[in-house]
Enzyme design. Structure first.
Site, PDB file in Angstrom:
ATOM      1  N   ARG A   1       8.534  25.130  90.798  1.00  0.00           N
ATOM      2  CA  ARG A   1       8.432  26.469  91.208  1.00  0.00           C
ATOM      3  C   ARG A   1       7.052  26.644  91.986  1.00  0.00           C
ATOM      4  NH1 ARG A   1      12.723  25.661  90.490  1.00  0.00           N
ATOM      5  NH2 ARG A   1      14.113  26.740  89.190  1.00  0.00           N
TER       6      ARG A   1
ATOM      7  N   GLU B   1       7.021  34.218  87.231  1.00  0.00           N
ATOM      8  CA  GLU B   1       7.874  33.383  88.328  1.00  0.00           C
ATOM      9  C   GLU B   1       7.807  34.434  89.501  1.00  0.00           C
ATOM     10  OE1 GLU B   1      12.156  31.564  89.467  1.00  0.00           O
ATOM     11  OE2 GLU B   1      11.117  30.891  87.673  1.00  0.00           O
TER      12      GLU B   1
ATOM     13  N   SER C   1      14.584  35.831  88.337  1.00  0.00           N
ATOM     14  CA  SER C   1      14.102  35.341  87.055  1.00  0.00           C
ATOM     15  C   SER C   1      12.463  35.795  87.069  1.00  0.00           C
ATOM     16  CB  SER C   1      13.994  34.069  87.088  1.00  0.00           C
ATOM     17  OG  SER C   1      15.326  33.565  86.969  1.00  0.00           O
TER      18      SER C   1
END
Length: 303
Positions: free
Chosen positions: A175, A294, A224
């Protein structure tokens, strides 16, 4: 107090005190001191070369995976316009490659590939947002990440100079991609392969069906909220501490998938951020594990 900005002459569009909530999936957030939509890459480069260096710059994609605080954003907020949405074929002796503008929606790339019998990028249909944003965070879903399909990337630095990076230069990790200094991604070359329309269509339909069944895609959410940890999915930890469905103000943990925070209609950005921080505190207190956001949180904190 916001710094007075001397704006360069451009061919794109400026708007002052622009309401940013209309551009985000959460539908919350304050105003941008200056909002700028460049006409094209040349316009963006000229802007960067001539903007005083101490002015803060924030780049928006599609407004997914983003929480803008209620007090808004100082400096200049940039959103890439239509000239950054092109998809073209690239000649290459070793791969099937398409060139994609950084402002292109992931969904549109998946649709283009279906139309042209190109496989390997089906996972993009399950990732809200733009190609540029996906590169910046190495977005992923359904067993693939951007690092698996990026061949090269074009970007402008803070002085408006153009750079080309191969995938290995971007230091992709879970990520995130790690690059030195400020960069605005403008274009990427993505690797794909020849496949049948039937095969591609089946993969797309499977991903879309799973999303509809497991994610609150029809609600105001940014995707998310937290990164998964090495040993646990974020939703497992949130569920473990009993916060599925928990609310603060107009913000709620989704009952369908508890790693999704939703705006029930009257949430503020503070409601959403406070709910997320409550989750992080409870998970740490009960498990010793620190959940990392995130969702990208930008803007001025409330005093």
């Amino acid at each position: 107090m916001s710094t007075v900005i001397s704006l360069p002459k451009i061919n794109g569009e400026y708007r002052k005190n622009f309401k940013l909530s209309q551009l985000t999936w959460f539908k919350v957030g304050g105003i941008s001191q200056v909002f700028y939509k460049p006409k094209d890459e040349e316009d963006l480069s000229c802007f960067l070369k001539n903007l005083q260096f101490d002015i803060q710059i924030t780049v928006l994609g599609a407004g997914s995976n983003l929480l803008i605080r209620d007090n808004g954003i100082d400096g200049v907020t940039i959103k890439l316009g239509r000239s950054f949405n092109e998809i073209n074929f690239v000649k290459n002796n070793h791969y099937n490659i398409i060139s994609v503008g950084a402002g292109t929606l992931n969904y549109d790339v998946a649709k283009f590939c279906l139309q042209h019998n190109l496989g390997g990028l089906e996972f993009l249909v399950g990732i809200p947002g733009t190609i540029g944003g996906g590169i910046a965070m190495n977005a992923g879903a359904y067993g693939q990440e951007f690092k698996d399909v990026v061949y090269s990337v074009e970007a402008l630095d803070r002085l408006g100079n153009k750079h080309i990076f191969l995938s290995k230069d971007l230091n992709f990790e879970y990520r995130q991609c790690i690059v030195n200094g400020f960069l605005i991604f403008t274009k990427t070359n993505l690797i794909c392969y020849n496949d049948s329309k039937t095969s591609i269509s089946q993969k797309l339909q499977k991903i879309q069906t799973v999303r509809k069944l497991t994610q609150p895609i029809n609600q105001k959410t940014a995707g998310s909220a937290f990164r998964n940890t090495n040993n646990y999915k974020a939703w497992q930890l949130i569920d473990k501490v009993g916060l599925r469905g928990h609310s603060i103000g107009g913000a709620q943990v989704s009952n369908l998938h508890c790693n999704f925070l939703i705006n029930n209609g009257n949430a503020t950005a503070s409601d959403i951020e406070n709910l997320g921080e409550l989750i992080r505190k409870n998970v740490f207190d009960h498990t010793g594990i620190t959940l990392e956001w995130e969702i990208k949180i930008v803007g001025k904190k409330s005093l």
